[in-house]
Motif scaffolding. Structure first.
Motif, PDB file in Angstrom:
ATOM      1  N   GLU A   1      -6.130  -2.008  -8.466  1.00  8.64           N
ATOM      2  CA  GLU A   1      -4.554  -2.290  -7.991  1.00  8.64           C
ATOM      3  C   GLU A   1      -4.368  -0.896  -6.806  1.00  8.64           C
ATOM      4  O   GLU A   1      -3.469  -1.335  -6.195  1.00  8.64           O
ATOM      5  CB  GLU A   1      -3.976  -2.047  -9.225  1.00  8.64           C
ATOM      6  CG  GLU A   1      -4.017  -3.233  -9.989  1.00  8.64           C
ATOM      7  CD  GLU A   1      -3.452  -4.342  -9.397  1.00  8.64           C
ATOM      8  OE1 GLU A   1      -2.438  -4.310  -8.880  1.00  8.64           O
ATOM      9  OE2 GLU A   1      -4.059  -5.482  -9.715  1.00  8.64           O
ATOM     10  N   PHE A   2      -5.052   0.208  -6.778  1.00  9.87           N
ATOM     11  CA  PHE A   2      -4.862   1.015  -6.128  1.00  9.87           C
ATOM     12  C   PHE A   2      -5.524   0.961  -4.767  1.00  9.87           C
ATOM     13  O   PHE A   2      -6.640   0.872  -4.631  1.00  9.87           O
ATOM     14  CB  PHE A   2      -4.838   2.450  -6.597  1.00  9.87           C
ATOM     15  CG  PHE A   2      -4.016   2.657  -7.676  1.00  9.87           C
ATOM     16  CD1 PHE A   2      -2.669   2.027  -7.902  1.00  9.87           C
ATOM     17  CD2 PHE A   2      -4.422   3.562  -8.689  1.00  9.87           C
ATOM     18  CE1 PHE A   2      -2.113   2.328  -9.137  1.00  9.87           C
ATOM     19  CE2 PHE A   2      -3.725   3.840  -9.993  1.00  9.87           C
ATOM     20  CZ  PHE A   2      -2.470   3.142  -9.945  1.00  9.87           C
ATOM     21  N   ASN A   3      -4.979   1.291  -3.286  1.00 10.45           N
ATOM     22  CA  ASN A   3      -5.731   1.332  -2.107  1.00 10.45           C
ATOM     23  C   ASN A   3      -6.444   2.554  -2.244  1.00 10.45           C
ATOM     24  O   ASN A   3      -7.341   2.771  -1.548  1.00 10.45           O
ATOM     25  CB  ASN A   3      -4.959   1.111  -1.055  1.00 10.45           C
ATOM     26  CG  ASN A   3      -4.152  -0.331  -1.147  1.00 10.45           C
ATOM     27  OD1 ASN A   3      -4.794  -1.053  -1.572  1.00 10.45           O
ATOM     28  ND2 ASN A   3      -3.032  -0.794  -0.688  1.00 10.45           N
ATOM     29  N   GLY A   4      -5.487   3.703  -2.587  1.00 12.57           N
ATOM     30  CA  GLY A   4      -5.937   5.015  -2.524  1.00 12.57           C
ATOM     31  C   GLY A   4      -5.350   5.876  -3.664  1.00 12.57           C
ATOM     32  O   GLY A   4      -4.140   5.426  -3.993  1.00 12.57           O
TER      33      GLY A   4
ATOM     34  N   GLN B   1       3.134   5.345  -3.456  1.00 12.21           N
ATOM     35  CA  GLN B   1       4.051   5.441  -4.640  1.00 12.21           C
ATOM     36  C   GLN B   1       3.803   6.839  -5.224  1.00 12.21           C
ATOM     37  O   GLN B   1       2.771   7.383  -5.626  1.00 12.21           O
ATOM     38  CB  GLN B   1       3.721   4.312  -5.570  1.00 12.21           C
ATOM     39  CG  GLN B   1       4.518   4.547  -6.927  1.00 12.21           C
ATOM     40  CD  GLN B   1       5.986   3.945  -6.656  1.00 12.21           C
ATOM     41  OE1 GLN B   1       6.377   2.936  -5.996  1.00 12.21           O
ATOM     42  NE2 GLN B   1       6.866   4.789  -7.358  1.00 12.21           N
ATOM     43  N   PRO B   2       5.012   7.719  -5.414  1.00 12.89           N
ATOM     44  CA  PRO B   2       4.997   8.870  -5.858  1.00 12.89           C
ATOM     45  C   PRO B   2       4.618   8.645  -7.594  1.00 12.89           C
ATOM     46  O   PRO B   2       5.280   7.930  -8.174  1.00 12.89           O
ATOM     47  CB  PRO B   2       6.262   9.739  -5.744  1.00 12.89           C
ATOM     48  CG  PRO B   2       7.111   8.731  -5.074  1.00 12.89           C
ATOM     49  CD  PRO B   2       6.223   7.264  -4.733  1.00 12.89           C
ATOM     50  N   ILE B   3       3.844   9.710  -7.838  1.00 10.07           N
ATOM     51  CA  ILE B   3       3.584   9.798  -9.461  1.00 10.07           C
ATOM     52  C   ILE B   3       4.002  10.826 -10.073  1.00 10.07           C
ATOM     53  O   ILE B   3       3.607  12.102  -9.345  1.00 10.07           O
ATOM     54  CB  ILE B   3       1.931   9.671  -9.585  1.00 10.07           C
ATOM     55  CG1 ILE B   3       1.465   8.242  -9.146  1.00 10.07           C
ATOM     56  CG2 ILE B   3       1.628   9.817 -11.173  1.00 10.07           C
ATOM     57  CD1 ILE B   3       1.824   7.113  -9.882  1.00 10.07           C
TER      58      ILE B   3
ATOM     59  N   VAL C   1      -0.223   1.837  -2.807  1.00 10.94           N
ATOM     60  CA  VAL C   1      -0.393   0.268  -3.385  1.00 10.94           C
ATOM     61  C   VAL C   1       0.418  -0.498  -2.481  1.00 10.94           C
ATOM     62  O   VAL C   1       1.051  -0.211  -1.547  1.00 10.94           O
ATOM     63  CB  VAL C   1       0.492   0.540  -4.830  1.00 10.94           C
ATOM     64  CG1 VAL C   1      -0.270   1.176  -5.890  1.00 10.94           C
ATOM     65  CG2 VAL C   1       2.199   0.828  -4.636  1.00 10.94           C
ATOM     66  N   TYR C   2       0.458  -1.913  -2.707  1.00  7.31           N
ATOM     67  CA  TYR C   2       1.114  -3.040  -2.115  1.00  7.31           C
ATOM     68  C   TYR C   2       2.516  -3.160  -2.596  1.00  7.31           C
ATOM     69  O   TYR C   2       2.659  -3.241  -3.787  1.00  7.31           O
ATOM     70  CB  TYR C   2       0.390  -4.228  -2.019  1.00  7.31           C
ATOM     71  CG  TYR C   2      -1.074  -4.168  -1.194  1.00  7.31           C
ATOM     72  CD1 TYR C   2      -0.908  -3.963   0.462  1.00  7.31           C
ATOM     73  CD2 TYR C   2      -2.226  -4.048  -1.844  1.00  7.31           C
ATOM     74  CE1 TYR C   2      -1.945  -3.704   1.320  1.00  7.31           C
ATOM     75  CE2 TYR C   2      -3.417  -4.114  -0.723  1.00  7.31           C
ATOM     76  CZ  TYR C   2      -3.368  -3.894   0.438  1.00  7.31           C
ATOM     77  OH  TYR C   2      -4.288  -3.852   1.371  1.00  7.31           O
ATOM     78  N   CYS C   3       3.436  -3.344  -1.593  1.00  7.77           N
ATOM     79  CA  CYS C   3       4.598  -3.908  -2.159  1.00  7.77           C
ATOM     80  C   CYS C   3       4.793  -5.144  -2.734  1.00  7.77           C
ATOM     81  O   CYS C   3       3.936  -6.097  -2.162  1.00  7.77           O
ATOM     82  CB  CYS C   3       5.613  -3.635  -0.596  1.00  7.77           C
ATOM     83  SG  CYS C   3       7.270  -4.166  -1.129  1.00  7.77           S
TER      84      CYS C   3
ATOM     85  N   VAL D   1       8.138  -1.770  -5.105  1.00  8.28           N
ATOM     86  CA  VAL D   1       9.060  -2.146  -3.909  1.00  8.28           C
ATOM     87  C   VAL D   1       9.025  -0.885  -2.766  1.00  8.28           C
ATOM     88  O   VAL D   1       8.898   0.164  -3.012  1.00  8.28           O
ATOM     89  CB  VAL D   1      10.681  -2.310  -4.221  1.00  8.28           C
ATOM     90  CG1 VAL D   1      11.224  -2.701  -2.962  1.00  8.28           C
ATOM     91  CG2 VAL D   1      10.489  -3.544  -5.332  1.00  8.28           C
ATOM     92  N   HIS D   2       8.498  -1.213  -1.667  1.00 13.79           N
ATOM     93  CA  HIS D   2       8.538  -0.288  -0.357  1.00 13.79           C
ATOM     94  C   HIS D   2       9.718   0.304  -0.455  1.00 13.79           C
ATOM     95  O   HIS D   2      10.775  -0.190  -0.363  1.00 13.79           O
ATOM     96  CB  HIS D   2       7.871  -1.141   0.633  1.00 13.79           C
ATOM     97  CG  HIS D   2       7.500  -0.363   1.980  1.00 13.79           C
ATOM     98  ND1 HIS D   2       8.299   0.466   2.467  1.00 13.79           N
ATOM     99  CD2 HIS D   2       6.158  -0.235   2.336  1.00 13.79           C
ATOM    100  CE1 HIS D   2       7.716   1.198   3.386  1.00 13.79           C
ATOM    101  NE2 HIS D   2       6.418   0.861   3.403  1.00 13.79           N
TER     102      HIS D   2
END
Length: 178
Positions: free
Chosen positions: A37-40, A79-81, A68-70, A131-132
């Motif tokens: 699910e994660f691009n990076g 996306q901040p974690i 991630v993708y919106c 959501v972006h």
């Protein structure tokens, strides 16, 4: 599943008290779990292990970003974690991890593997609806958003009486004739 050795902590030789561990998590970690699910990913996990005489307390703190993708525009974004987990490790007759906050290790165990807890900590920190940030503040420009705006229902056009098919007018008369 194969355990990654860098996430195995041998606690038997540690003195009583607090011990700190640091893990840098990237995409290779998630490939091990076959999670795509994660691009990076660029997440730093700080682990504070507090060893006591009959138990241990593990406090995980994760901070960083995952790409991630919106869900609305399918545009990638970071996306901040920022997440935290407290795990209590006790010793008993047999291994038991049924409770998410309590891990029971068999007597005589000398190490604990924390990879599953780090994985769950990061994956559950990502919101279910992604959501972006550019969508929220209106700064993102993309073809998908323009098409959504074009196809969204706007103000309904008021139809004039002469635009209505005369057959419908006859049906309206049935409602009025009582």
């Amino acid at each position: 599943m194969r355990k990654l050795k860098e996430f195995t902590i041998p606690f038997v030789g540690l003195k009583l008290g607090q011990h700190r561990f640091e893990f840098n998590i990237d995409n290779k970690f998630f490939e091990h779990f076959e999670y795509d699910e994660f691009n990076g990913a660029d997440v730093k996990v700080d682990l504070l292990l507090e060893k006591k005489t009959t138990m241990m307390e593990l406090t995980f703190k994760a901070s960083g970003t995952v790409n991630v993708y919106c869900d609305l525009t399918n545009e990638p974004y970071d996306q901040p974690i920022d997440s935290e987990l407290l795990l209590v490790v006790k010793f008993g007759a047999e291994y038991n991890d049924d409770n998410e906050d309590l891990l029971i290790l068999p007597h005589g165990e000398y190490e604990v593997n924390v990879q599953q807890y780090i994985y769950e900590l990061i994956v559950l920190a990502v919101p279910s609806k992604r959501v972006h940030p550019g969508v929220l503040d209106g700064s993102l420009r993309s073809e998908v958003l323009e098409k959504l705006d074009e196809l969204s229902p706007g103000e309904k056009e008021v139809t004039k009486e002469e635009d209505i098919d005369p057959r419908w007018n006859k049906l309206k008369n049935l409602l009025n004739d009582k």
